[in-house]
Design an enzyme around this catalytic site. Structure first.
Site, short mmCIF file in Angstrom:
data_model
loop_
_atom_site.label_atom_id
_atom_site.label_comp_id
_atom_site.label_asym_id
_atom_site.label_seq_id
_atom_site.Cartn_x
_atom_site.Cartn_y
_atom_site.Cartn_z
N LYS A 1 0.91 -1.06 0.01
CA LYS A 1 0.00 -0.07 0.32
C LYS A 1 0.74 1.11 0.14
O LYS A 1 2.21 1.18 0.18
CB LYS A 1 -0.86 0.12 1.27
CG LYS A 1 -1.79 -1.18 1.26
CD LYS A 1 -2.98 -1.10 2.35
CE LYS A 1 -4.02 -2.12 2.29
NZ LYS A 1 -5.11 -1.94 3.55
N TYR B 1 -12.36 -1.97 -4.02
CA TYR B 1 -13.31 -2.14 -2.66
C TYR B 1 -14.69 -2.15 -2.61
O TYR B 1 -15.30 -1.71 -1.72
CB TYR B 1 -12.65 -1.03 -2.01
CG TYR B 1 -11.04 -1.52 -1.21
CD1 TYR B 1 -10.89 -2.29 -0.56
CD2 TYR B 1 -10.01 -0.71 -1.76
CE1 TYR B 1 -9.60 -2.58 0.08
CE2 TYR B 1 -8.80 -0.82 -1.32
CZ TYR B 1 -8.53 -1.97 -0.17
OH TYR B 1 -7.25 -2.30 0.10
N PHE C 1 -15.80 3.94 6.40
CA PHE C 1 -14.13 4.53 6.20
C PHE C 1 -14.02 4.17 4.57
O PHE C 1 -12.74 4.43 3.99
CB PHE C 1 -13.38 3.52 6.77
CG PHE C 1 -13.41 2.06 6.73
CD1 PHE C 1 -13.12 1.39 5.57
CD2 PHE C 1 -14.26 1.29 7.45
CE1 PHE C 1 -13.00 0.01 5.63
CE2 PHE C 1 -14.19 -0.26 7.69
CZ PHE C 1 -13.64 -0.67 6.41
N ARG D 1 -1.75 -14.34 5.17
CA ARG D 1 -2.79 -13.73 5.95
C ARG D 1 -1.68 -13.77 7.57
O ARG D 1 -1.88 -13.07 8.46
CB ARG D 1 -3.96 -14.45 6.36
CG ARG D 1 -4.89 -14.15 5.15
CD ARG D 1 -6.21 -14.51 5.20
NE ARG D 1 -7.07 -13.87 6.44
CZ ARG D 1 -7.65 -12.77 6.15
NH1 ARG D 1 -7.43 -12.02 5.15
NH2 ARG D 1 -8.42 -12.38 7.14
N THR E 1 -5.43 -7.03 10.55
CA THR E 1 -5.78 -5.75 9.87
C THR E 1 -5.23 -4.72 10.95
O THR E 1 -4.87 -3.90 10.34
CB THR E 1 -7.41 -5.83 9.73
OG1 THR E 1 -7.73 -6.64 9.04
CG2 THR E 1 -7.54 -4.40 8.89
N ARG F 1 2.50 -6.41 9.53
CA ARG F 1 1.77 -5.03 10.09
C ARG F 1 2.13 -4.72 11.49
O ARG F 1 2.13 -3.47 11.62
CB ARG F 1 0.05 -5.31 10.09
CG ARG F 1 -0.48 -5.37 8.66
CD ARG F 1 -1.61 -6.03 8.55
NE ARG F 1 -2.49 -5.75 7.37
CZ ARG F 1 -3.48 -6.49 6.83
NH1 ARG F 1 -3.71 -7.57 7.64
NH2 ARG F 1 -4.03 -6.27 5.91
N ASN G 1 -2.06 0.24 6.63
CA ASN G 1 -1.61 -1.06 7.25
C ASN G 1 -0.70 -1.75 6.14
O ASN G 1 -0.82 -3.01 6.31
CB ASN G 1 -2.74 -1.67 7.62
CG ASN G 1 -3.73 -2.46 6.84
OD1 ASN G 1 -3.69 -1.87 5.56
ND2 ASN G 1 -4.72 -3.17 7.13
N HIS H 1 -2.35 -5.32 1.57
CA HIS H 1 -3.64 -6.08 1.44
C HIS H 1 -3.49 -7.30 1.13
O HIS H 1 -2.40 -7.89 0.21
CB HIS H 1 -4.34 -5.38 0.34
CG HIS H 1 -5.61 -6.37 -0.05
ND1 HIS H 1 -6.77 -6.06 0.33
CD2 HIS H 1 -5.72 -7.21 -0.98
CE1 HIS H 1 -7.47 -7.17 -0.05
NE2 HIS H 1 -6.99 -7.77 -0.94
N GLU I 1 -9.59 -11.04 -7.51
CA GLU I 1 -8.67 -9.90 -7.26
C GLU I 1 -7.47 -10.32 -8.09
O GLU I 1 -7.00 -9.04 -8.48
CB GLU I 1 -8.16 -10.05 -5.87
CG GLU I 1 -9.34 -9.57 -4.79
CD GLU I 1 -8.98 -9.43 -3.36
OE1 GLU I 1 -9.81 -9.19 -2.64
OE2 GLU I 1 -7.82 -9.90 -2.92
P1 CMP Z 1 -7.83 -4.31 3.42
O1 CMP Z 1 -7.41 -5.69 3.57
O2 CMP Z 1 -6.95 -3.60 2.22
O3 CMP Z 1 -9.17 -4.29 3.02
C1 CMP Z 1 -10.15 -3.47 3.40
C2 CMP Z 1 -9.45 -2.19 4.45
O4 CMP Z 1 -10.23 -1.19 5.11
C3 CMP Z 1 -8.38 -2.81 5.08
O5 CMP Z 1 -7.26 -3.33 4.64
C4 CMP Z 1 -8.20 -1.59 6.20
O6 CMP Z 1 -7.00 -0.89 5.68
C5 CMP Z 1 -9.22 -0.80 6.05
N1 CMP Z 1 -9.90 -0.36 7.22
C6 CMP Z 1 -10.57 -1.41 7.93
N2 CMP Z 1 -11.23 -0.70 8.90
C7 CMP Z 1 -10.89 0.45 8.86
C8 CMP Z 1 -11.00 1.74 9.67
N3 CMP Z 1 -11.82 1.61 10.97
N4 CMP Z 1 -10.87 2.99 9.30
C9 CMP Z 1 -9.97 3.02 7.82
N5 CMP Z 1 -9.60 1.97 7.38
C10 CMP Z 1 -9.94 0.66 7.46
#
Ligand code: CMP
Length: 139
Positions: free
Chosen positions: A10, A50, A58, A86, A92, A103, A113, A116, A127
């Site tokens: 990212k 997404y 968010f 994972r 996450t 992470r 984070n 993905h 994907e």
């Molecule tokens: P990802 O695996 O890319 O898929 C969805 C993303 O949403 C997740 O990683 C997080 O980075 C993001 N995400 C999840 N919860 C929140 C949150 N509360 N605020 C901002 N981003 C979020």
């Protein structure tokens, strides 16, 4: 059995010049990079990718972040690639992630984070196809 998953390095990571560090952690964890490209996602691409999160509070912030700077999209191959990836990524939210995970070691926040990773084999296939043509993947 050997399978594939989809990964994104990212913007928080590309910005901090961590493409190599992240890739090394994936490789050290037993995954092989069988496709990789650096792209600057468009708004439409990020919104489409997404789409499942469209109703989440968010969503706007997430899309804005993902188009803010380049990312590196990758296809990873290995034994149980989705699960393995994972484990290597960690939870996450970096504050919930185990020590030694990408992470925990590198991420800045739940939004920024660092990586993905697909959450299922089914989504991995979707994907991967969203960003790569078959001939771009060299196993
Ligand atoms: P990802 O695996 O890319 O898929 C969805 C993303 O949403 C997740 O990683 C997080 O980075 C993001 N995400 C999840 N919860 C929140 C949150 N509360 N605020 C901002 N981003 C979020």
């Amino acid at each position: 059995t050997v399978s594939r998953t989809f990964s994104i390095i990212k913007p928080d990571a590309t910005r901090r010049n961590l493409t190599g560090a992240v890739t090394k952690m994936l490789e050290d964890g037993g995954l092989r990079v069988v496709a990789s490209k650096r792209i600057h996602m468009t708004q439409a691409q990020a919104e489409g990718f997404y789409a499942v999160h469209k109703e989440r509070p968010f969503f706007g912030e997430l899309v804005e972040f993902m188009v803010s700077e380049p990312v590196v999209v990758q296809v990873l191959e290995g034994e149980n690639a989705v699960l393995r990836n994972r484990e290597i990524m960690g939870a996450t939210n970096p504050s919930d992630a185990d020590a030694g995970t990408i992470r925990k070691e590198l991420a800045l926040s739940i939004g920024e984070n660092t990586v993905h990773g697909s959450d299922s084999e089914e989504n991995a296939a979707i994907e991967i196809a969203y960003f790569f043509k078959d001939e771009e993947i060299v196993g």
